[in-house]
Design an enzyme around this catalytic site. Sequence first.
Site, PDB file in Angstrom:
ATOM      1  N   HIS A   1       1.842   4.440  -2.790  1.00 16.80           N
ATOM      2  CA  HIS A   1       1.817   5.905  -2.801  1.00 16.80           C
ATOM      3  C   HIS A   1       3.097   6.285  -3.030  1.00 16.80           C
ATOM      4  O   HIS A   1       3.032   7.359  -3.781  1.00 16.80           O
ATOM      5  CB  HIS A   1       1.368   6.415  -1.287  1.00 16.80           C
ATOM      6  CG  HIS A   1       0.289   6.240  -0.598  1.00 16.80           C
ATOM      7  ND1 HIS A   1      -0.884   6.782  -1.194  1.00 16.80           N
ATOM      8  CD2 HIS A   1      -0.399   5.672   0.391  1.00 16.80           C
ATOM      9  CE1 HIS A   1      -2.041   6.584  -0.728  1.00 16.80           C
ATOM     10  NE2 HIS A   1      -1.606   5.815   0.362  1.00 16.80           N
TER      11      HIS A   1
ATOM     12  N   HIS B   1       0.815  -1.146   0.003  1.00 14.76           N
ATOM     13  CA  HIS B   1       0.040  -0.131  -0.250  1.00 14.76           C
ATOM     14  C   HIS B   1       0.840   0.915   0.150  1.00 14.76           C
ATOM     15  O   HIS B   1       0.683   1.977  -0.967  1.00 14.76           O
ATOM     16  CB  HIS B   1      -0.803   0.112   1.194  1.00 14.76           C
ATOM     17  CG  HIS B   1      -2.003   1.293   1.428  1.00 14.76           C
ATOM     18  ND1 HIS B   1      -3.167   1.095   1.004  1.00 14.76           N
ATOM     19  CD2 HIS B   1      -1.537   2.462   1.934  1.00 14.76           C
ATOM     20  CE1 HIS B   1      -3.562   2.219   1.179  1.00 14.76           C
ATOM     21  NE2 HIS B   1      -2.916   3.035   1.659  1.00 14.76           N
ATOM     22  N   GLU B   2       1.800   1.317   1.039  1.00 12.86           N
ATOM     23  CA  GLU B   2       2.698   2.625   1.026  1.00 12.86           C
ATOM     24  C   GLU B   2       3.553   2.570  -0.274  1.00 12.86           C
ATOM     25  O   GLU B   2       3.916   3.560  -0.798  1.00 12.86           O
ATOM     26  CB  GLU B   2       3.337   2.400   2.252  1.00 12.86           C
ATOM     27  CG  GLU B   2       2.637   2.418   3.581  1.00 12.86           C
ATOM     28  CD  GLU B   2       1.607   3.590   3.485  1.00 12.86           C
ATOM     29  OE1 GLU B   2       1.766   4.964   2.979  1.00 12.86           O
ATOM     30  OE2 GLU B   2       0.461   3.502   4.294  1.00 12.86           O
TER      31      GLU B   2
HETATM   32 ZN   LIG Z   1      -3.191   5.226   1.989  1.00 12.70          ZN
END
Ligand SMILES: [Zn+2]
Length: 688
Positions: free
Chosen positions: A484, A480-481
């Site tokens: 980003h 997830h990170e």
């Molecule tokens: Zn997030």
Amino acid sequence: MRLSVFASNKKPRMKILTSHFNTKHNTAPFSQIKNADFKPAFETAIEIARKEIDEIIESTNVPTFENTIEALDFSGETLDRLSSIFFNLNSAETNDELQAIAQEVSPLLTAFSNDITLNEELFAKIKSVYAQKDSLNLSPEQSTLLDKKYKSFTRNGALLSDDKKIRLREIDTELAKLKLTYGENVLAETHNYQLHITNENDLNGLPEGAVEEAHSLAASQQKEGWIFTLDHPSYIPFVTYADNRELRKEIAIAAGKKAFQNNEYDNQENVLNIARLRYERANLLGYTTHSHFVLEERMAQNPEKVKSFLNDLLAKAKPAAEREFSELTNFAKQLDGIEKLEKWDGAYYSEKLKQKLFDFDDEQLKPYFKLENVLNGAYTVAEKLFGIRFIEVFDIDKYHEDVQTFEVRDFKENLVSIFYADFFPRKGKRNGAWMTSFKPQSIRNGKNERPHVSIVCNFTKPTETKPSLLTFNEVTTLFHEFGHALTGILANTTYPSLSGTSVFWDFVELPSQIMENWCYEPEALSLFAKHYETGEIIPQEFVQKIKDSASFQEGIATMRQLSFGLLDMAFHANDPSKINDVKSFEKAAFESTALYPDVAENCMSTSFSHIFQGGYSSGYYSYKWAEVLDADAFEYFQEQGIFNMEVATKFKEHILSKGGTEQPMTLYKRFRGQEPKAEALLRRAGLM
Ligand SMILES: [Zn+2]
């Protein structure tokens, strides 16, 4: 080396007081920074930024896009780099000294940004450029930047008459106070309740850790037995595991009536006042409702779109939710003869049913997820999709020895980004996981300034005998990170304020959430999910169980999320002056999503801090919105192959690299060929 060298003009000249460091790749010189440097550096950097703004204002040239809008966006570079270094350190490696500095400099920064957004001369110049917008021949990115700058003033009241400006400031002050009081009341009510247990039998079913915590809490108050509170780490285990139904009921009702007890901490009036002031504020600025105001700067754009989104999802997910609910009801009846499932039974019987269906846990999976393997897996996925490689380097300054540094390069060896990875908890790092950056990407004077991106997590540390083995939840968190981070790494825009993750907030979770999907795909898992001792690839049966348990009771969970989103819109997308009674208004808003019987003494709105205290008003829908987007986008990959370069390139070209340069829906349609549809999410969640 000493940093604070004082020159003859007595002004401190610090290494951090520049937008260009004399370091490899212009990286932040962490080891040379002293805490004492920060405050004077902030003061000077604000002065520099102020001068840059003054030059724009004082220029006698006719205002143009270049000398006004562009100049404004490129101003404050020194201050931005300083701020990113300082605030990132304050999150990842803080101490009392840094926190004290943050307290001192935050008001300076707020005052400076207010000075800009309330500056009438500056607005006059921006307005004159904005008035010529159609004849300026701007690129889509320039046009977005102009809108954004103009709106940052008008949404703050720049077009209002003086008396209306005064009213706007009054409302803002009043709202700030009300939100504070609202939050304080919720907190006070959370702390005003305790469940004191003295009979050991009442602890049946609870995990050992929860019991120990409750015992030490009681001991700390010189009491016998065990104390449970409404704080999540105490409350959640109790309602999930305690066999005593009466006590579950007691604590659940206590949690549900926070700030709804007609005492000094009651929030009903505050809820109504907040909703009414937000509505008045929106009207003053020319918007129909608060939601219209908020959604103007969101991918969803207007309340009608949000409402139809929520109601569409509701219609499609409800049959599955009702099916799951009756399954759960039957299960509770069989197990304990429960005739009518109540709110305080939900978590308890769900957990029991989950254990029955999926008899496996994190400990069985962890050996397959050694941190180094998972990180290399993320890198391999990025290499296959986007043609970038991560090369660990050891000659870049870092703020802690645990931090790893990487150069990200494309296949022509061009530097794409610097990447920092900081994985383990320590004193001085806040909880959770996040992505951030030390330097934004932009193109200035023809030079593409590449970004410096970082991810910070709190994963299980290695021990002397065992490497860092991640839970599956930590694996998806890393991806997830990393998603980003890819938005930052692959950014390719001209203006810094539109670059990377500077996008509308209901769009920002698409790149992060989509990356999580690769963690469920055997083709991707075979690249990195290998047993740390034997090298065996994770068995298919485990992968299937991960997938099945991920969508366990998704229907019920979806109803809950939709109910919050609909309540949020009910308060903010209508004229709230017609609301007389908070509880009956809420009950009506919940009607279409309700599965459990209503609890008369409970009210959600009086402790719904997300929307009445935090920044989520008219934004709660965005949790589901982001899921719909990522599922729909990932389905495109699945159709064409999860490592299909053509789809990946489209994703990079139209979404990752574009930041906030155009309307998100325009960008999305260019990638996907159509607007997102809810069906992919419903399929993934097993709701269709
Ligand atoms: Zn997030």
